[in-house]
Design a protein around this motif. Sequence first.
Motif, PDB file in Angstrom:
ATOM      1  N   VAL A 158       0.852  -1.188   0.000  1.00 52.24           N
ATOM      2  CA  VAL A 158       0.000   0.000   0.000  1.00 52.24           C
ATOM      3  C   VAL A 158       0.887   1.236   0.000  1.00 52.24           C
ATOM      4  N   GLY A 159       0.839   1.962  -1.095  1.00 52.32           N
ATOM      5  CA  GLY A 159       1.633   3.183  -1.191  1.00 52.32           C
ATOM      6  C   GLY A 159       2.799   2.998  -2.129  1.00 52.32           C
ATOM      7  N   SER A 160       3.012   3.976  -3.023  1.00 55.01           N
ATOM      8  CA  SER A 160       4.036   3.838  -4.063  1.00 55.01           C
ATOM      9  C   SER A 160       5.127   4.893  -3.935  1.00 55.01           C
ATOM     10  N   GLY A 161       5.422   5.280  -2.712  1.00 55.05           N
ATOM     11  CA  GLY A 161       6.599   6.111  -2.499  1.00 55.05           C
ATOM     12  C   GLY A 161       7.845   5.245  -2.628  1.00 55.05           C
ATOM     13  N   PRO A 162       8.993   5.773  -2.233  1.00 53.00           N
ATOM     14  CA  PRO A 162      10.245   5.012  -2.405  1.00 53.00           C
ATOM     15  C   PRO A 162      10.229   3.658  -1.702  1.00 53.00           C
ATOM     16  N   ALA A 163       9.627   3.572  -0.521  1.00 56.47           N
ATOM     17  CA  ALA A 163       9.580   2.294   0.202  1.00 56.47           C
ATOM     18  C   ALA A 163       8.661   1.312  -0.512  1.00 56.47           C
ATOM     19  N   GLY A 164       7.480   1.745  -0.865  1.00 58.35           N
ATOM     20  CA  GLY A 164       6.506   0.871  -1.507  1.00 58.35           C
ATOM     21  C   GLY A 164       6.971   0.417  -2.878  1.00 58.35           C
ATOM     22  N   ALA A 185      17.029  15.339 -10.288  1.00 56.34           N
ATOM     23  CA  ALA A 185      17.627  14.008 -10.514  1.00 56.34           C
ATOM     24  C   ALA A 185      17.073  12.962  -9.553  1.00 56.34           C
ATOM     25  N   TRP A 186      16.463  13.412  -8.476  1.00 54.26           N
ATOM     26  CA  TRP A 186      15.936  12.460  -7.499  1.00 54.26           C
ATOM     27  C   TRP A 186      14.795  11.617  -8.058  1.00 54.26           C
ATOM     28  N   ILE A 187      14.190  12.081  -9.168  1.00 52.53           N
ATOM     29  CA  ILE A 187      13.075  11.329  -9.728  1.00 52.53           C
ATOM     30  C   ILE A 187      13.536   9.953 -10.237  1.00 52.53           C
ATOM     31  N   ARG A 188      14.861   9.798 -10.372  1.00 51.23           N
ATOM     32  CA  ARG A 188      15.389   8.498 -10.806  1.00 51.23           C
ATOM     33  C   ARG A 188      15.010   7.372  -9.836  1.00 51.23           C
ATOM     34  N   VAL A 189      14.788   7.713  -8.573  1.00 50.55           N
ATOM     35  CA  VAL A 189      14.342   6.703  -7.598  1.00 50.55           C
ATOM     36  C   VAL A 189      13.015   6.101  -8.066  1.00 50.55           C
ATOM     37  N   VAL A 190      12.146   6.945  -8.603  1.00 54.82           N
ATOM     38  CA  VAL A 190      10.850   6.486  -9.097  1.00 54.82           C
ATOM     39  C   VAL A 190      10.990   5.870 -10.490  1.00 54.82           C
ATOM     40  N   ASP A 191      11.731   6.549 -11.351  1.00 55.99           N
ATOM     41  CA  ASP A 191      11.832   6.101 -12.750  1.00 55.99           C
ATOM     42  C   ASP A 191      12.418   4.694 -12.854  1.00 55.99           C
ATOM     43  N   TYR A 192      13.511   4.442 -12.130  1.00 60.56           N
ATOM     44  CA  TYR A 192      14.125   3.117 -12.194  1.00 60.56           C
ATOM     45  C   TYR A 192      13.127   2.045 -11.781  1.00 60.56           C
ATOM     46  N   ARG A 193      12.390   2.334 -10.719  1.00 57.16           N
ATOM     47  CA  ARG A 193      11.498   1.291 -10.175  1.00 57.16           C
ATOM     48  C   ARG A 193      10.233   1.113 -11.002  1.00 57.16           C
ATOM     49  N   THR A 194       9.685   2.185 -11.537  1.00 52.41           N
ATOM     50  CA  THR A 194       8.503   2.006 -12.397  1.00 52.41           C
ATOM     51  C   THR A 194       8.903   1.287 -13.683  1.00 52.41           C
ATOM     52  N   ILE A 253      15.040   9.254   2.226  1.00 48.81           N
ATOM     53  CA  ILE A 253      14.560   8.406   1.121  1.00 48.81           C
ATOM     54  C   ILE A 253      15.379   7.119   1.093  1.00 48.81           C
ATOM     55  N   ALA A 254      16.676   7.233   1.365  1.00 49.50           N
ATOM     56  CA  ALA A 254      17.535   6.039   1.390  1.00 49.50           C
ATOM     57  C   ALA A 254      17.020   5.024   2.413  1.00 49.50           C
ATOM     58  N   ALA A 255      16.621   5.496   3.576  1.00 47.80           N
ATOM     59  CA  ALA A 255      16.108   4.593   4.611  1.00 47.80           C
ATOM     60  C   ALA A 255      14.801   3.951   4.161  1.00 47.80           C
ATOM     61  N   ALA A 256      13.987   4.703   3.429  1.00 51.15           N
ATOM     62  CA  ALA A 256      12.718   4.157   2.941  1.00 51.15           C
ATOM     63  C   ALA A 256      12.965   3.050   1.917  1.00 51.15           C
ATOM     64  N   VAL A 257      13.866   3.292   0.978  1.00 55.23           N
ATOM     65  CA  VAL A 257      14.180   2.281  -0.041  1.00 55.23           C
ATOM     66  C   VAL A 257      14.751   1.035   0.632  1.00 55.23           C
ATOM     67  N   TRP A 258      15.653   1.249   1.578  1.00 50.70           N
ATOM     68  CA  TRP A 258      16.255   0.119   2.312  1.00 50.70           C
ATOM     69  C   TRP A 258      15.176  -0.690   3.028  1.00 50.70           C
ATOM     70  N   SER A 259      14.264   0.011   3.647  1.00 55.66           N
ATOM     71  CA  SER A 259      13.178  -0.625   4.390  1.00 55.66           C
ATOM     72  C   SER A 259      12.294  -1.454   3.453  1.00 55.66           C
ATOM     73  N   GLY A 260      12.027  -0.913   2.272  1.00 51.81           N
ATOM     74  CA  GLY A 260      11.222  -1.643   1.288  1.00 51.81           C
ATOM     75  C   GLY A 260      11.938  -2.896   0.781  1.00 51.81           C
ATOM     76  N   HIS A 261      13.248  -2.758   0.615  1.00 55.39           N
ATOM     77  CA  HIS A 261      14.027  -3.910   0.153  1.00 55.39           C
ATOM     78  C   HIS A 261      14.066  -4.988   1.228  1.00 55.39           C
ATOM     79  N   LYS A 262      14.227  -4.556   2.458  1.00 56.31           N
ATOM     80  CA  LYS A 262      14.375  -5.499   3.568  1.00 56.31           C
ATOM     81  C   LYS A 262      13.107  -6.341   3.728  1.00 56.31           C
TER      82      LYS A 262
END
Lengths: 535, 535
Positions: B237-243, B281-290, B498-507
Amino acid sequence: MVRSLQAGYDLVYVYAGHSMTILQNFLSPYYNNRSDEYGGSLENRARLLREVLEDTCETVDGRAAVGCRIVADELLGAAGLSNNEIADVIGMLGELPDLWDFQVGDWENDSATSRFSPEGAQEEYVRGLKALTTKPVVGVGRFTSPDLMVRQVTSGVLDFIGAARPSIADPFLPRKIERGDLEDIRECIGCNICVTGDWTSSPIRCTQNPTMGEEFRRGWHPERIAVRGSDAAVLVVGSGPAGLEAARALGQRGYAVSLAEATRHLGGRVRHEAALPGLAAWIRVVDYRTQQLGRLDNVEVFRESHMTAEDILGTFQHVVVATGATWRRDGVGRWHAHPISVAPGADVLTPDDVMTGARPAGRSVVLYDDDRFYLGAVLAELLAREDYEVTLVTPTPSVSQWTANTMELVRVRQRIMEAGVRVVTDHAVTAVHEGHVVQECVFTHATAELPCDSTVLVTARLPNDVLCHDLAARGDEWAAAGLRSVTPIGDANAPSTIAAAVWSGHKVARELDDPDPTTALSWRREVTELAVEEA
Amino acid sequence: MVRSLQAGYDLVYVYAGHSMTILQNFLSPYYNNRSDEYGGSLENRARLLREVLEDTCETVDGRAAVGCRIVADELLGAAGLSNNEIADVIGMLGELPDLWDFQVGDWENDSATSRFSPEGAQEEYVRGLKALTTKPVVGVGRFTSPDLMVRQVTSGVLDFIGAARPSIADPFLPRKIERGDLEDIRECIGCNICVTGDWTSSPIRCTQNPTMGEEFRRGWHPERIAVRGSDAAVLVVGSGPAGLEAARALGQRGYAVSLAEATRHLGGRVRHEAALPGLAAWIRVVDYRTQQLGRLDNVEVFRESHMTAEDILGTFQHVVVATGATWRRDGVGRWHAHPISVAPGADVLTPDDVMTGARPAGRSVVLYDDDRFYLGAVLAELLAREDYEVTLVTPTPSVSQWTANTMELVRVRQRIMEAGVRVVTDHAVTAVHEGHVVQECVFTHATAELPCDSTVLVTARLPNDVLCHDLAARGDEWAAAGLRSVTPIGDANAPSTIAAAVWSGHKVARELDDPDPTTALSWRREVTELAVEEA
């Protein structure tokens, strides 16, 4: 806690102090805004601490003592955990642990420096708590005076004396008291150099105890040292912190030591700095060593004895040069790598000038601090209290920026503001004229004139290295004169802290006549081997 | 260097860059003020580098290549080592090493963030140097675009592309270029979160690559991941960096994943922040994942799909809640633990308001930054460029204090000063009224009124945890509904980077259906065993 028992610890702590743990945060009305049975009333806020204490005691089950360290006052005013509430907590939970351990505020408050807080300053917060429990209580307060320790125990404030920083300065403090060797105590000066290791991720150091952190690495025992490796006669030139420690430790090793001091007084920079506002306790660096030197028949002290290369050649086999450093008058420091423009008629003073009694010619003074540790603000305070109108200019965002590492940053600013010092941060002084300096914004590089009658430049120091260079220039005479080594130490080698100077003096003494010439560069270290463990 | 050869290295470096080594300091007219044969003329200043290069090559004797990293311009203006002088150095020493490696300025300049410097920004300093030597040359510049890399090589600027941060974000960058898998490149966003580990003595992290620093500790390969442990249906639920990262990694594992986003757009906070000045350039966090999600048939994305506990029970076995966080409107942050007084009629905005298009009602704005990272100054810049009169108030001595760790502190201040933002440091906002705020000096606690029409509070965030609480409240229905786990991740669990969110989603994706329930708390570590070695 289970692991502590496995490792054989005799004492296990439940920690509710220093604003570091959830147990204190739950206790605190400042941090705890829960609405369940763990928030609200003091009984509710103390519930978690009670449960953890009960569980700990049950698990430990007599295999170790259980201590509880607790903040005696959060020092957050009406919003925080007060001394009265802590008394109520002790009333509620007093018999649970085997030991109560009190401290005050967060680490910055608890471990205040001697510049801002006297020995035993926590007594007002701790007095009376002991009566609320039958269990013994321990407290802290940078205790170094046996008289004060005894008074706190006999007057019923504490049962045990806690002393971390004093034990860093002298690990044998309890033993020396026990034996009555009170004059041998190496008293903590309260400078918090020890603490800076924590904040800079670097090894611990102590101004008074150069062996601190070197016990394993270099095999330096705090009290014991190898006997001399030869019958060489050693001259130590200069009686600042480096020279005093070198002479003391060389004397302890049994060398025939001559300590030559150019002036009438021992102590060098420490004698001058200890006379500045707030730094009186620093004189202990000198007092401890002169006291020890007085007992060493093999160390002779020569005052008013300026030494030249001529005096030395033919008389000594080893020369240790501890001639100190001189503050620069040209503005070179951390910001400027090259001298700044100083008008010939401008009234410019250095810290050496001020510390030896000189004063600005006019009332309006700009003090430019690019040293960034304590001295700039201390001199600003001194001059402001003598009714000069002082403006402290510094390229850093804070005053005395490096005192963030001694946990004095906020107090430094408060004190100089109280003393009436005006502060200009984020600006460098780029030129000194008659009647004004030029200040430059470190971000935009925009410049502006700042009117003043006089300027004090606190920027950097240069080693007093004339003697070393003179001796080096006559290197071809050494062998004939029997001179085997010339070693610059302390500020004469590399201007730094007093702690670094004392360490440097100790090191040269430890390593004289070392049979292994590589020792000077070596130390033991922990070698990590890669192993894999699932936690 | 001898030890490097013993250890089997193929390349040994002589380092004269980053303002870190004596070799650069000797080269530099700014740092070198010697009057002997190592100072003065460029030939003299280059003498030490020449000697060290010659000695190194002689000792290495073909067993490894010898590279020389050298600063292409010190960026110290007329006083420093210029690009022209470096060209002369290459002219003099060009054939000595096997490789030249160029960089610009000190680390702060060399590793500028994308907020302040574009990709490939060092080209102007490096162009032309290659022609002065027959040896290959390498350079850096946060290269992530294969096109730009190719252009620098084919146009004769560089022979090799150096890329540290881009390789942190994607260790397989060269392989992906080689294979033509350009869309799979996880491009560095240039945020310097990686660098903050150095400055805070903490493990390295990467916003784009959550496996960075976890390769050994947790066994996380940057590209490979275990296949799914069950046929469970997973809802994110939710499509931010973690989701996004949770859905991507769960999808890579082969789970049937539903990603539900309440709005029409993927990206959450990143979508909003990347629209702010300097952060594109931060949008790359979204672009790579979409991009990656688009290739996974087993991941279904549902937009405009607000999820309730009702929707979830009975459909999914695992729920990952990545609903983000909301900026507080009450002033609570690092300085204030309790809400400040805000007058009902005061115009108060949060970062969420500003980022979703709201603007202050009046022209005169106080922005109170007690978050202390980038966002306060970014929003101040945004508003100032829209012609608001902005005063940034912060309790810290610097603006965006934590950006000291991303090496942006000076540039942040310069940029907002250029944008016309007025700055008040060392003050907290303690109350918001109609027409003014009250600011308090953090040292003296003196208060003063600061007139303004509107206030933006950038202080702290609270997790959006309604869904988690709703599901928890219906815990007795879980078993019947087949629901096995509900895991809040990212800002919905603990607001952070944002780094912590991505890490949390990966974990959460790595650990779903892990047969060992203790894995979630464990990691491998190096176990140090005490050994003794004389250095």
